[in-house]
Design an enzyme around this catalytic site. Structure first.
Site, short mmCIF file in Angstrom:
data_model
loop_
_atom_site.label_atom_id
_atom_site.label_comp_id
_atom_site.label_asym_id
_atom_site.label_seq_id
_atom_site.Cartn_x
_atom_site.Cartn_y
_atom_site.Cartn_z
N PHE A 254 0.84 -1.22 0.00
CA PHE A 254 0.00 0.00 0.00
C PHE A 254 0.87 1.26 0.00
CE2 PHE A 254 -3.09 -2.60 2.87
CZ PHE A 254 -3.54 -3.32 1.78
N GLY B 70 2.48 13.63 9.68
CA GLY B 70 1.73 13.15 8.51
C GLY B 70 0.23 13.22 8.74
N GLU C 25 -2.76 6.16 7.02
CA GLU C 25 -1.96 6.84 8.06
C GLU C 25 -2.59 6.71 9.44
OE1 GLU C 25 0.20 10.44 7.17
OE2 GLU C 25 0.03 9.99 5.04
N THR D 106 -5.91 4.20 11.15
CA THR D 106 -7.38 4.17 11.10
C THR D 106 -7.95 5.06 12.22
OG1 THR D 106 -7.42 2.32 12.64
CG2 THR D 106 -7.39 1.76 10.29
#
Ligand code: COS
Length: 377
Positions: free
Chosen positions: A152, A239, A360, A362
């Site tokens: 991913f 992030g 990044e 859940t």
């Protein structure tokens, strides 16, 4: 809420997104490719290098500016905001942990638009449990021998280098034996898996990246040996500001579409915006978008002030990840049958929103992080 400088940044980003992104968003969704020349225009505009220090060719800007630009891009097309990754997952590992030589090469390369970076923690068997990775980097004297598979990976099929997290010490307890490496995709033994066919954000390319006996030079260790998990968590903290900005932009986009459509659509002799149900829906979504904006900007401001943002970034990510899905659902509902058709942008927004409460970290992981920081472990 914003000072003049940041208002100006919003204006510039919004004008750019309206002119260069919005007209081609459906094309990018259908073909999985950005409109020709878009990446070059983003690079020329310098939006991709906001948080990279000036010393390495970036703008030396702040996270608030980066959040605003990400929001404005995602408001028109969530995929397009993936081009801003040097401001987050691909740049942050270097900004916080890179040495001079590494930064001159990789950060500068990204700032100048010559290199595309990626971030490799997730594996087929290690998602939310980020500490359970099985990729290994064996110390062989002059180099580390890297073996494993990351999945991913955003930008996986197009990246020039990737920050890879691997176990350097099999015997170390918990997450202690993980280290981070800067790995170039042109090196022998690095390959890319198939291009993933996804539900949304089609033009943001995703694939596995595979490492088979890759010789990683010692100088490409990022930070210190064994520091990898901390590097990963620190980078994910910032992030999450970026992903929450993306989600916020999508939610605002869903709201924009709801307002536009309900003013145009005539039923029972009047625009459906005149019905109280529509007004309540729009008032509710707009209020929640504003709440999300406060959370995101507050997390960004705290980051800019050098404060620890783990809880605030997780709250922004959790709230906005859920918000954009809710806003997209309700906006699509206001569109009725037309919302299910590809000719209206809400159909794409609805699909693109779905990843925001997953990648990044859940929503459930964000709640674990928030609770862990409030209650204690
Ligand atoms: N910043 C810096 N260090 C951090 C940190 C943070 N935000 N969060 C944790 N750490 C450190 C801890 O301090 C601890 O170090 P010490 O042992 O030296 O004290 C170490 O990391 C382990 O922390 P913890 O015990 O909390 O780790 P867990 O294994 O319980 O995992 C979660 C914590 C679940 C929060 C983590 O695995 C996670 O964030 N998972 C989601 C991963 C994710 O987002 N994946 C998607 C990636 S898409 S690119």
């Amino acid at each position: 809420m914003l000072d003049k400088k940041h208002e100006m940044i919003r204006k510039l980003a919004s004008e750019f997104a309206e002119k260069e992104i919005e007209p081609y968003a459906d094309e990018a969704d259908t073909t999985g490719e950005f409109h020709e020349g878009l990446r070059e225009k983003v690079i020329k505009s310098r939006f991709h290098a906001i948080t990279i220090p000036k010393k390495y060719g970036g703008c030396g800007g702040d996270y608030l500016a980066s959040a605003i630009v990400t929001e404005e891009f995602a408001r028109k097309d969530a995929s397009a905001s993936s081009m801003l990754m040097p401001n987050s997952l691909s740049g942050a590992p270097l900004i916080y942990f890179g040495n001079e030589e590494q930064n001159q090469k990789y950060l500068r390369g990204m700032a100048e638009g010559k290199l595309i970076g990626a971030f490799g923690i997730t594996e087929p068997g290690s998602g939310s449990d980020a500490g359970s990775i099985t990729t290994t980097a064996e110390d062989c004297g002059d180099y580390y021998l890297l073996n494993g598979r990351k999945c991913f990976i955003s930008n996986g099929p197009i990246c020039d280098f990737i920050t890879v997290f691997a176990k350097t010490d099999q015997d170390a307890p918990g997450v202690k034996g993980i280290s981070a490496f800067l790995v170039e995709t042109s090196w022998e033994g690095v390959s890319t898996g198939k291009l993933e066919s996804k539900m949304g954000i089609h033009a943001s390319k995703t694939s596995d990246v595979i490492f088979e006996n890759v010789k990683v030079p010692k100088e490409n260790l990022l930070g210190k040996e064994g520091q990898g998990f901390k590097i990963c968590m620190t980078v994910l903290d910032s992030g999450r500001i970026t992903v929450s900005s993306q989600a916020l932009g999508l939610a605002q986009g869903a709201l924009d579409e709801a307002i536009k459509y309900t003013k145009e659509r005539i039923q029972f002799g009047r625009p459906i915006a005149k019905f109280q149900n529509t007004q309540f829906e729009i008032a509710d979504i707009a209020t929640k978008v504003e709440c999300g904006r406060h959370l995101v900007y507050e997390a960004a401001r705290m980051k800019d002030a050098g404060m620890k943002i783990t809880t605030q970034a997780a709250m922004a990510k959790y709230y906005c990840g859920e918000l954009c899905n809710d806003a997209a659902y309700r906006s699509l509902q206001l569109h009725g049958g037309y919302g299910f058709m590809k000719e209206y942008p809400i159909e794409r927004i609805y699909r693109d929103a779905r990843i925001m409460s997953i990648y990044e970290g859940t929503s459930e992981i964000q709640k674990i992080v928030i609770a862990g920081n409030i209650i204690g472990k």
